[in-house]
Design an enzyme around this catalytic site. Structure first.
Site, mmCIF file in Angstrom:
data_model
loop_
_atom_site.group_PDB
_atom_site.id
_atom_site.type_symbol
_atom_site.label_atom_id
_atom_site.label_comp_id
_atom_site.label_asym_id
_atom_site.label_seq_id
_atom_site.Cartn_x
_atom_site.Cartn_y
_atom_site.Cartn_z
ATOM 1 C CD GLU A 65 49.062 47.476 19.901
ATOM 2 O OE1 GLU A 65 48.683 46.281 19.954
ATOM 3 O OE2 GLU A 65 48.770 48.235 18.959
ATOM 4 C CG HIS A 134 41.145 55.515 15.555
ATOM 5 N ND1 HIS A 134 40.133 54.602 15.411
ATOM 6 C CD2 HIS A 134 42.270 54.869 15.166
ATOM 7 C CE1 HIS A 134 40.628 53.454 14.953
ATOM 8 N NE2 HIS A 134 41.916 53.598 14.803
HETATM 9 C C1 TPP Z 1 45.315 47.329 18.708
HETATM 10 C C2 TPP Z 1 45.604 48.246 17.584
HETATM 11 N N1 TPP Z 1 46.890 48.577 17.327
HETATM 12 C C3 TPP Z 1 47.181 49.396 16.304
HETATM 13 C C4 TPP Z 1 46.204 49.897 15.499
HETATM 14 C C5 TPP Z 1 46.546 50.869 14.383
HETATM 15 N N2 TPP Z 1 46.386 50.239 13.078
HETATM 16 C C6 TPP Z 1 45.274 50.435 12.356
HETATM 17 S S1 TPP Z 1 45.298 49.556 10.929
HETATM 18 C C7 TPP Z 1 46.822 48.930 11.279
HETATM 19 C C8 TPP Z 1 47.468 47.974 10.333
HETATM 20 C C9 TPP Z 1 46.641 46.767 10.203
HETATM 21 O O1 TPP Z 1 47.204 45.871 9.330
HETATM 22 P P1 TPP Z 1 46.381 44.614 8.881
HETATM 23 O O2 TPP Z 1 45.814 43.922 10.061
HETATM 24 O O3 TPP Z 1 47.268 43.836 8.000
HETATM 25 O O4 TPP Z 1 45.145 45.222 8.091
HETATM 26 P P2 TPP Z 1 45.171 46.109 6.759
HETATM 27 O O5 TPP Z 1 45.271 47.529 7.179
HETATM 28 O O6 TPP Z 1 46.302 45.666 5.927
HETATM 29 O O7 TPP Z 1 43.842 45.847 6.130
HETATM 30 C C10 TPP Z 1 47.297 49.416 12.492
HETATM 31 C C11 TPP Z 1 48.599 49.084 13.083
HETATM 32 C C12 TPP Z 1 44.863 49.554 15.815
HETATM 33 N N3 TPP Z 1 43.838 50.036 15.094
HETATM 34 N N4 TPP Z 1 44.602 48.719 16.829
#
Ligand code: TPP
Ligand code: MG
Lengths: 336, 348
Positions: A65, A134
């Site tokens: 971000e 959230h």
């Molecule tokens: C700073 C932030 N940006 C966006 C999100 C929204 N978000 C939650 S899970 C996710 C994807 C995460 O991907 P990864 O780190 O690969 O973990 P996975 O879900 O695959 O376990 C996103 C973008 C968040 N929780 N925190």
């Protein structure tokens, strides 16, 4: 008469249509954010855009971000008109410098020579047990800091017109959309946010509140979900013969203090509904606007129905206990 | 499915000697995590049909399942004691179970009950169990700084213990990732960063989000060892994690490990997964690590009877945890206004 078609749209579709139409007419407009491409936005507000405009202008970003909101600032300063999404407003913590020290201040620091015409759209609100990272609104956190317009629509008509106005605005606009109004069934949506919306592009002026229900006994002021709670409370009060006026703020910055003041002039009573934390927030600002102007307008002490100063709990009954609702507004009236 | 995607899971690797006891623990713990989540998945859908509304049912809110990723949790946590620290993510169940978080109280927390680890305030994305030093954040990469801090604290207090910070592969593009790696290396902290590469961050693939194909190379930027484990293999994970954790324990400083794994479910429940290439789901299911591990154990001489016995134990544990959660009461709603500050109070 114009031959504009009117359809009932959700806020999600109204936002997507506004962005689509601005992208069609202005090649400088593009979108960046997480999951805004193939997925169409977690909350549906960019659905269909990737198919029409392709990956150059509809850019899925890494989970970075600070970088991509900062990039929005840089692109806006260089002549583009980015629409950038912060998926949940709660995530502002990882990127606020780009927002409040760059996006919001560069116009001023440059003595007006640098414009930052960008839209930062972000989801707000709880009510579906997503817990305290959230579900926040954080309206006042943004509105407190000078240099960015802050708006939040309560229905699809306003959402479309305000999004178009935001994209065309030469100042940065934080466009906060409430998840519970998006028309996404999986979030348990408020049906009254889905309203008739013209197909032709149009603008709803930023900084103008709207009286969404006329009344003479009490003014209930809110924004986004708060407006729907206020309208439900007004229905309940009507059964008791109380005639409530409901003001939809629509914008926090600029704040339409005049509309609130002239309503209170008429009713003599003021209740402010806010899903953001109570202290140091929207409710205090609105009440102060009236009191500073003329405290004798009030026939009884003002009331606020806001979120208590606690992080948002996960358990459904605890969260519902904290959230504003129509019954709390009615009770606030009775306590006046 | 493209050739590169298929290649992700085709190479095998040989392993060192691991005790039979450890292997059985790993198998049983993977199974526990899987059976737990399969049960949670069913209960999560209660009250959510025919119309899927997250707010309804005995388990409301978001639900991120970790099935498929169990090898990471057991391969790493097999080396940890209760005193060691784990920070987890929005997808925490497998790690919590492998770290020894109280299953009954975690389940009650997921149901929002008073007997839950946090009395219902945190829910599934905010699991905290101080008995085993386990914590979570739903904000991407935000477990990493606290892991560094816990490691620093142990060092300053001259107390034993290492910290492990689990993140997804999507988290490596956050500032916090780079800042934490640098800090950990600079101060030679006893911390291990484990990237669970399930190839997706919600709908965005690793290759669409990350400029390098493998994140272990990023360790070089902070002068720490970097390792990449292919193929979701619990035994290789065990070995690589063991080396990194030993190194941290003995004062050698931090390491970065990326582990190729996969999620069998959607990002969260309700995800239509339209972004997945055709055939990916079926292919991944054919690579399910739990039956594959069972085959290895059988080939090494463990009997079906012994493994089925473990399965029975797991079923009992899951049933007991679910029954505990279901039978527990909700806290009074006013409890929402407690525990904001250290004396249990809140200030208006
Ligand atoms: C700073 C932030 N940006 C966006 C999100 C929204 N978000 C939650 S899970 C996710 C994807 C995460 O991907 P990864 O780190 O690969 O973990 P996975 O879900 O695959 O376990 C996103 C973008 C968040 N929780 N925190
Ligand atoms: Mg991932």
């Amino acid at each position: 008469m114009s031959n504009t078609k009117i359809r009932r749209l959700t806020i999600a579709r109204a936002m997507a249509e506004a962005i689509q139409q601005e992208m069609q007419s202005d090649p400088r407009v593009f979108v960046m954010g997480e999951d805004i491409g193939a997925l169409g936005g977690v909350f549906g507000n960019t659905r269909g855009l990737l198919e029409e405009f392709g990956r150059e202008r509809i850019r899925d970003t890494p989970i970075s971000e600070t970088a991509f909101i900062g990039a929005g600032v840089g692109a806006a300063q260089d002549g583009m008109r980015p629409v950038v999404e912060l998926m949940f407003v709660d995530f502002f913590g990882v990127c606020f410098d780009a927002i409040y020290n760059n996006m919001a201040k560069n116009n001023y620091f440059s003595g007006g020579n640098v414009k930052v015409p960008m839209v930062l759209m972000t989801s707000t609100g709880g009510g579906y047990s997503d817990a305290g990272q959230h579900s926040q609104c954080l309206y006042a956190t943004f509105a407190h800091l000078p240099g960015m317009k802050v708006v939040s629509p309560s229905n699809a008509y306003d959402a479309k017109g305000m999004m178009i106005a935001a994209i065309r605005d030469d100042s940065p606009v934080v466009f906060m959309y409430h998840k519970g109004l998006q028309g996404m069934g999986w979030l348990g949506t408020e049906a009254a946010a889905t309203v008739d919306t013209p197909e032709q592009p149009y603008q709803v002026e930023l900084g103008k509140a709207k009286i969404v229900r006329e009344g003479s006994d009490v003014t209930i002021v809110g924004l986004a979900m708060g407006v729907h709670n206020a309208l439900k409370a007004a229905d309940k009060l009507a059964e008791e013969g109380v005639n409530a006026e409901v003001v939809d703020l629509r914008s926090l910055v600029p704040l339409d203090r005049e509309t609130v003041i002239s309503s209170v002039k008429k009713t003599g009573r003021l209740i402010v509904v806010d899903e953001d934390y109570q202290s140091y927030g929207v409710s205090g600002e609105v009440i102060t606007s009236v009191v500073e102007h003329d405290y004798s307008l009030l026939r009884s002490g003002p009331k606020r129905v806001a979120y208590p100063d606690v992080p948002i709990p996960f358990a459904r009954h605890m969260e519902q206990f904290c959230l504003p609702n129509a019954d709390k507004i009615v009770a606030a009236f009775h306590a006046m | 499915m493209t050739k590169t995607q298929r290649n992700r899971f085709q190479k095998g690797q040989n392993t060192m000697l691991i005790s039979r006891e450890t292997k059985l623990w790993m198998y049983k713990t993977m199974l526990l995590s899987r059976r737990f989540e399969e049960t949670i998945e069913q209960i999560y859908l209660e009250g959510k049909t025919p119309a899927f509304n997250m707010a309804n049912g005995p388990i409301p809110g978001e639900m991120h399942l970790s099935n498929g990723q169990e090898p990471v949790a057991v391969g790493v946590c097999a080396h940890l004691n209760a005193e060691d620290i784990v920070t987890a993510t929005h997808r925490p169940h497998h790690q919590a179970i492998a770290k020894g978080v109280d299953l009954k109280r975690m389940t009650a927390e997921i149901f929002g009950k008073q007997t839950g680890l946090s009395g219902g305030r945190g829910g599934h994305m905010h699991i905290f169990d101080t008995n085993v030093n386990f914590g979570c954040s739903g904000i991407i990469a935000q477990g990493m700084g606290p892991a560094c801090g816990a490691a620093l604290s142990r060092k300053m207090q001259n107390k034993p213990g290492v910290a492990v910070s689990f993140i997804g592969e999507g988290a490596v593009n956050q500032g916090a990732f780079h800042e934490s790696l640098n800090l950990a290396a600079l101060w030679c902290l006893p911390v291990v960063f484990v990237v669970e590469d399930n190839a997706w961050g919600i709908s965005v693939s690793k290759q669409d989000s990350t400029a390098v194909a493998r994140n272990d190379v990023r360790a070089a930027a902070y002068d720490m060892p970097g390792h990449f484990v292919e193929n979701n293999d619990p035994l290789v994970i065990y070995k690589v994690a063991g080396d990194a954790i030993d190194r941290a324990r003995s004062g050698g400083g931090p390491s970065l490990i990326e582990i190729e794994t996969f999620r069998l479910a959607g990002h969260f429940m309700g995800d239509a997964e339209a972004y997945r290439p055709d055939g990916e789901k079926a292919f991944l299911e054919s690579k399910d690590p739990i039956p594959a591990f069972r085959k290895i154990l059988l080939a090494e001489g463990t009997t079906d009877v012994a493994l089925d016995h473990l399965k029975d134990q797991v079923e009992e544990q899951v049933s007991a945890a679910i029954a505990f959660a279901r039978e527990s009461a909700y806290a009074p709603a006013e409890d929402a206004l407690t525990q904001v500050f250290a004396q249990g109070e809140y200030h208006e």
